[in-house]
Scaffold this motif. Sequence first.
Motif, PDB file in Angstrom:
ATOM      1  N   THR A  77       0.845  -1.195   0.000  1.00  0.00           N
ATOM      2  CA  THR A  77       0.000   0.000   0.000  1.00  0.00           C
ATOM      3  C   THR A  77       0.880   1.244   0.000  1.00  0.00           C
ATOM      4  O   THR A  77       1.823   1.347   0.770  1.00  0.00           O
ATOM      5  CB  THR A  77      -0.924   0.025   1.233  1.00  0.00           C
ATOM      6  OG1 THR A  77      -1.699  -1.166   1.244  1.00  0.00           O
ATOM      7  CG2 THR A  77      -1.840   1.229   1.196  1.00  0.00           C
ATOM      8  N   GLN A  78       0.543   2.178  -0.870  1.00  0.00           N
ATOM      9  CA  GLN A  78       1.258   3.454  -0.935  1.00  0.00           C
ATOM     10  C   GLN A  78       0.312   4.558  -0.496  1.00  0.00           C
ATOM     11  O   GLN A  78      -0.895   4.497  -0.756  1.00  0.00           O
ATOM     12  CB  GLN A  78       1.748   3.719  -2.351  1.00  0.00           C
ATOM     13  CG  GLN A  78       2.751   2.699  -2.827  1.00  0.00           C
ATOM     14  CD  GLN A  78       3.132   2.933  -4.279  1.00  0.00           C
ATOM     15  OE1 GLN A  78       2.364   3.448  -5.073  1.00  0.00           O
ATOM     16  NE2 GLN A  78       4.350   2.545  -4.613  1.00  0.00           N
ATOM     17  N   TYR A  79       0.855   5.576   0.152  1.00  0.00           N
ATOM     18  CA  TYR A  79       0.055   6.693   0.639  1.00  0.00           C
ATOM     19  C   TYR A  79       0.524   7.984  -0.023  1.00  0.00           C
ATOM     20  O   TYR A  79       1.706   8.151  -0.327  1.00  0.00           O
ATOM     21  CB  TYR A  79       0.146   6.795   2.161  1.00  0.00           C
ATOM     22  CG  TYR A  79      -0.514   5.619   2.832  1.00  0.00           C
ATOM     23  CD1 TYR A  79      -1.875   5.623   3.092  1.00  0.00           C
ATOM     24  CD2 TYR A  79       0.225   4.489   3.167  1.00  0.00           C
ATOM     25  CE1 TYR A  79      -2.489   4.534   3.678  1.00  0.00           C
ATOM     26  CE2 TYR A  79      -0.383   3.395   3.754  1.00  0.00           C
ATOM     27  CZ  TYR A  79      -1.741   3.424   4.005  1.00  0.00           C
ATOM     28  OH  TYR A  79      -2.338   2.346   4.569  1.00  0.00           O
ATOM     29  N   PHE A  80      -0.437   8.899  -0.208  1.00  0.00           N
ATOM     30  CA  PHE A  80      -0.172  10.152  -0.900  1.00  0.00           C
ATOM     31  C   PHE A  80      -0.822  11.296  -0.136  1.00  0.00           C
ATOM     32  O   PHE A  80      -1.752  11.092   0.643  1.00  0.00           O
ATOM     33  CB  PHE A  80      -0.750  10.106  -2.322  1.00  0.00           C
ATOM     34  CG  PHE A  80      -0.249   8.937  -3.121  1.00  0.00           C
ATOM     35  CD1 PHE A  80       0.926   9.028  -3.842  1.00  0.00           C
ATOM     36  CD2 PHE A  80      -0.942   7.741  -3.132  1.00  0.00           C
ATOM     37  CE1 PHE A  80       1.402   7.950  -4.567  1.00  0.00           C
ATOM     38  CE2 PHE A  80      -0.479   6.642  -3.852  1.00  0.00           C
ATOM     39  CZ  PHE A  80       0.698   6.760  -4.566  1.00  0.00           C
ATOM     40  N   TYR A 106       1.515  14.131  -3.780  1.00  0.00           N
ATOM     41  CA  TYR A 106       2.881  13.806  -3.389  1.00  0.00           C
ATOM     42  C   TYR A 106       2.886  12.479  -2.624  1.00  0.00           C
ATOM     43  O   TYR A 106       2.007  12.245  -1.796  1.00  0.00           O
ATOM     44  CB  TYR A 106       3.456  14.900  -2.478  1.00  0.00           C
ATOM     45  CG  TYR A 106       3.557  16.242  -3.143  1.00  0.00           C
ATOM     46  CD1 TYR A 106       4.689  16.598  -3.857  1.00  0.00           C
ATOM     47  CD2 TYR A 106       2.503  17.157  -3.069  1.00  0.00           C
ATOM     48  CE1 TYR A 106       4.794  17.840  -4.476  1.00  0.00           C
ATOM     49  CE2 TYR A 106       2.590  18.399  -3.689  1.00  0.00           C
ATOM     50  CZ  TYR A 106       3.738  18.730  -4.389  1.00  0.00           C
ATOM     51  OH  TYR A 106       3.830  19.944  -5.001  1.00  0.00           O
ATOM     52  N   PRO A 107       3.876  11.622  -2.860  1.00  0.00           N
ATOM     53  CA  PRO A 107       3.954  10.365  -2.101  1.00  0.00           C
ATOM     54  C   PRO A 107       4.396  10.632  -0.666  1.00  0.00           C
ATOM     55  O   PRO A 107       5.179  11.542  -0.402  1.00  0.00           O
ATOM     56  CB  PRO A 107       5.006   9.553  -2.855  1.00  0.00           C
ATOM     57  CG  PRO A 107       5.816  10.558  -3.599  1.00  0.00           C
ATOM     58  CD  PRO A 107       4.923  11.732  -3.873  1.00  0.00           C
ATOM     59  N   LEU A 108       3.871   9.837   0.238  1.00  0.00           N
ATOM     60  CA  LEU A 108       4.295   9.888   1.639  1.00  0.00           C
ATOM     61  C   LEU A 108       5.225   8.707   1.891  1.00  0.00           C
ATOM     62  O   LEU A 108       4.806   7.564   1.770  1.00  0.00           O
ATOM     63  CB  LEU A 108       3.088   9.796   2.578  1.00  0.00           C
ATOM     64  CG  LEU A 108       2.285  11.065   2.766  1.00  0.00           C
ATOM     65  CD1 LEU A 108       1.018  10.788   3.551  1.00  0.00           C
ATOM     66  CD2 LEU A 108       3.114  12.120   3.466  1.00  0.00           C
ATOM     67  N   PRO A 109       6.475   8.968   2.236  1.00  0.00           N
ATOM     68  CA  PRO A 109       7.429   7.865   2.406  1.00  0.00           C
ATOM     69  C   PRO A 109       7.249   7.054   3.686  1.00  0.00           C
ATOM     70  O   PRO A 109       7.717   5.930   3.769  1.00  0.00           O
ATOM     71  CB  PRO A 109       8.785   8.559   2.383  1.00  0.00           C
ATOM     72  CG  PRO A 109       8.514   9.974   2.735  1.00  0.00           C
ATOM     73  CD  PRO A 109       7.104  10.273   2.325  1.00  0.00           C
ATOM     74  N   ASP A 133      -4.728   6.504  -0.315  1.00  0.00           N
ATOM     75  CA  ASP A 133      -3.879   5.345  -0.530  1.00  0.00           C
ATOM     76  C   ASP A 133      -4.012   4.864  -1.973  1.00  0.00           C
ATOM     77  O   ASP A 133      -4.794   5.411  -2.754  1.00  0.00           O
ATOM     78  CB  ASP A 133      -4.171   4.223   0.482  1.00  0.00           C
ATOM     79  CG  ASP A 133      -5.535   3.587   0.326  1.00  0.00           C
ATOM     80  OD1 ASP A 133      -6.215   3.815  -0.694  1.00  0.00           O
ATOM     81  OD2 ASP A 133      -5.941   2.836   1.231  1.00  0.00           O
ATOM     82  N   SER A 134      -3.240   3.861  -2.323  1.00  0.00           N
ATOM     83  CA  SER A 134      -3.203   3.377  -3.697  1.00  0.00           C
ATOM     84  C   SER A 134      -4.468   2.623  -4.102  1.00  0.00           C
ATOM     85  O   SER A 134      -4.607   2.229  -5.247  1.00  0.00           O
ATOM     86  CB  SER A 134      -1.970   2.496  -3.910  1.00  0.00           C
ATOM     87  OG  SER A 134      -1.853   1.542  -2.874  1.00  0.00           O
TER      88      SER A 134
END
Length: 149
Positions: A77-80, A106-109, A133-134
């Motif tokens: 899962t990616q967060y932005f 913007y992506p959240l690392p 999220d993605s």
Amino acid sequence: MTIFFKQFKRGLLPAYVLLAILTSSVTLVSCSKDDKLEVQNDFPFEVQVMPIPKDVLNGQTVEIRMAIKRSGNYSDTQYFIRYFQFDGQGTLRYSNESAYLPNDLYPLPTKQFRLYYTSSSTVSQSFDVWISDSFGNEKKLTFQFNSSD
């Protein structure tokens, strides 16, 4: 004694037949071709925000501590993040990076992070931060600061 075994075998025959029917029906039902393993990877989340001041001076920077709390764990899962300021003026940035542009994604690392809002206004300021999220889940957070002289 042979009569006993003949009667014993006759009594077990219906039980063997019933057992064979049950075993074959369970096997046929459990081996359906349409069965697919479902893996859940779309988990809702919440965003926790530490308390922040209500007042801000022109030129002052306020730290906003945030944490994404997931209801499940899917490692891909990616967060932005994106934001939009609708009252006053200021800039929002992540750590030591450049200021965010309004409505850009913007992506959240990391799942725990700090944002820094710097006031450029002598009036009250308000802005929304959107965390997504993605999988399309999204949370909106509204921040408001009063002007302080």
